[in-house]
Design a protein around this motif. Structure first.
Motif, PDB file in Angstrom:
ATOM      1  N   CYS A 127      26.348  70.517  11.734  1.00 44.20           N
ATOM      2  CA  CYS A 127      27.314  71.513  12.188  1.00 44.20           C
ATOM      3  C   CYS A 127      28.740  71.068  11.854  1.00 44.20           C
ATOM      4  CB  CYS A 127      27.171  71.718  13.702  1.00 44.20           C
ATOM      5  SG  CYS A 127      28.480  72.758  14.374  1.00 44.20           S
ATOM      6  N   ASP A 144      24.472  73.823  19.850  1.00 39.49           N
ATOM      7  CA  ASP A 144      25.207  72.863  20.686  1.00 39.49           C
ATOM      8  C   ASP A 144      26.628  73.321  20.990  1.00 39.49           C
ATOM      9  OD1 ASP A 144      23.031  71.247  20.861  1.00 39.49           O
ATOM     10  OD2 ASP A 144      23.641  69.885  19.251  1.00 39.49           O
ATOM     11  N   CYS A 145      27.346  73.853  19.966  1.00 46.02           N
ATOM     12  CA  CYS A 145      28.764  74.183  20.202  1.00 46.02           C
ATOM     13  C   CYS A 145      29.086  75.651  19.945  1.00 46.02           C
ATOM     14  CB  CYS A 145      29.661  73.295  19.347  1.00 46.02           C
ATOM     15  SG  CYS A 145      29.718  73.758  17.594  1.00 46.02           S
ATOM     16  N   GLY A 173      31.294  72.140  13.230  1.00 48.29           N
ATOM     17  CA  GLY A 173      32.088  72.168  14.458  1.00 48.29           C
ATOM     18  C   GLY A 173      31.927  70.933  15.312  1.00 48.29           C
ATOM     19  N   CYS A 174      30.676  70.482  15.495  1.00 50.67           N
ATOM     20  CA  CYS A 174      30.439  69.380  16.449  1.00 50.67           C
ATOM     21  C   CYS A 174      29.673  68.216  15.836  1.00 50.67           C
ATOM     22  CB  CYS A 174      29.691  69.901  17.674  1.00 50.67           C
ATOM     23  SG  CYS A 174      27.982  70.357  17.341  1.00 50.67           S
ATOM     24  N   CYS A 198      25.381  77.301  15.785  1.00 48.14           N
ATOM     25  CA  CYS A 198      25.040  75.979  16.320  1.00 48.14           C
ATOM     26  C   CYS A 198      24.631  76.132  17.779  1.00 48.14           C
ATOM     27  CB  CYS A 198      26.245  75.043  16.201  1.00 48.14           C
ATOM     28  SG  CYS A 198      25.975  73.463  16.998  1.00 48.14           S
TER      29      CYS A 198
END
Ligand SMILES: [Zn+2]
Length: 396
Positions: A372, A360-361, A374-375, A358
């Motif tokens: 994602c 972003d994260c 995760g985020c 990802c």
């Protein structure tokens, strides 16, 4: 042991609340009024504060919950306490605090909305999505917290994979505020399309893909689902063309498109396979490196076009290039046999490693996700460099 920052904030809030009660009592006394309530309130706050400082959160909670005099002047302190418990992961305590606030008959409308929202956040954190949904649905209809409530509803529906409700909430949200993820609604329609395709409802799936296209032009996921439907309907040539078009528009889709093209070309002779994939080769060295990477992951490392692109991959990944230089000399001078052996070894390694990350994260996975885990960002999963030896190479 020093208190952590949230505890410090709460301690200050409680101290201020207690001191305010004491001062209020003094003022009432000096004005000739009887001041028992504020002073008693101060004592209770100090008792609760003392338990908190002694790391006895249950005793502190009981003191605060017993305080009958939560009114519009002291309620903020109770909100701070509830938020502290939630931040520390003590969600059950947070729920008790916010439920006790909700039970007060004398709350202002604003404080009642605040308590409903805080309780909704507690339920969400606790995974009690049905309870959270009920509160956020009430808040979504109006009042000062409807935008935040709609954002929470989207999170709930995404987690529950209730895409129809997610579409309703998304439309309500964009009518009053900007969406956190502008492509999310196109993905919701694609999720529905995939569900329908799995059931063999190709007409319904195509209808959802139309909605996705209305929401987002040139939407890459929609193109790949169209290719999947073409494969299901035994239209391999159409599937391969759809994949090629999707990659032309979005080169990062290569790792997702190549396996589909391989399925479309199952049973095709080697000359035709070679012709097809040569059409994907471009003069840009970065594009050739990405083609080599995706083809190796897809199991095409024996194909002649992969051997041709491999030196580009070694040049674009400096660390890998250095390793090859140290062991075999100039990467651009490798023999065909060396290229094939290297591609085969890379294939064995790559297919077992985390190939997506990802942007972003940083969440990494061997599987691709449109959202994602995760985020919750949509479209943030990108293929990573080889074994992450050159971070950033494939990031957008
Ligand atoms: Zn992420």
């Amino acid at each position: 042991m020093p208190a952590d920052p949230p505890s410090l904030l709460l301690i200050v809030a409680l101290f201020v609340a207690a001191a305010a009660g004491w001062l209020f009592g003094r003022y009432r006394a000096s004005a000739g009024a009887t001041p028992p309530e504020p002073n008693r309130l101060s004592e209770e706050y100090f008792r609760g504060l003392s338990f908190l400082l002694d790391e006895e959160p249950d005793k502190a909670l009981e003191v605060f919950l017993r305080m009958a005099d939560v009114d519009n002047d002291t309620v903020e302190t109770h909100f701070a306490l509830g938020n502290l418990y939630r931040r520390r992961g003590e969600v059950e305590r947070a729920i008790r605090v916010h439920e006790s606030i909700m039970a007060r008959p004398s709350l202002s409308d604003d404080h009642r909305l605040h308590a409903m929202f805080a309780l909704g956040e507690d339920y969400f954190r606790a995974g009690l999505f049905d309870r959270a949904e009920r509160l956020f649905l009430q808040l979504a209809d109006g009042g000062g917290r409807h935008v935040q409530a709609l954002r929470y509803l989207l999170r709930i529906y995404e987690q529950q994979r209730d895409w129809e409700q997610a579409i309703v909430a998304y439309r309500k949200l964009v009518a009053v505020a900007s969406a956190e993820h502008p492509t999310a609604i196109a993905h919701y329609h694609c999720e529905l399309a995939e569900q329908m395709r799995a059931k063999g409802d190709f007409t319904g799936a195509r209808e959802q893909l139309h909605h996705a296209r209305d929401a987002q032009r040139n939407f890459p996921r929609g193109a790949l689902i169209r290719a999947d439907i073409a494969l299901d309907m035994n239209q391999p040539e159409l599937a391969a063309l759809l994949c090629q078009r999707a990659v032309e528009l979005h080169p990062k889709l290569l790792t997702l498109a190549l396996p589909r093209v391989m399925r479309a070309m199952r049973g095709t002779d080697a000359v035709e396979i070679e012709r097809r994939f040569r059409a994907w080769m471009r003069p840009d060295p970065v594009a050739r490196a990405e083609l080599a990477y995706a083809a190796i992951v897809a199991g095409l490392e024996q194909e002649p076009f992969v051997r041709e692109c491999l030196p580009d991959l070694l040049r674009e990944d400096p660390t890998l290039g250095e390793i090859v230089s140290a062991t075999s000399g100039d990467p651009s001078q490798l023999t065909a046999e060396q290229c094939t052996a290297l591609a085969t070894a890379l294939g064995r390694i790559l297919r077992r490693t985390q190939r997506y990350r990802c942007v972003d994260c940083g969440f990494a996975s061997a599987a691709h996700f449109w959202q994602c885990p995760g985020c919750r960002s949509w479209d943030a999963f990108a293929p990573v460099a080889l074994l992450d030896l050159a971070p950033g190479m494939y990031r957008r």
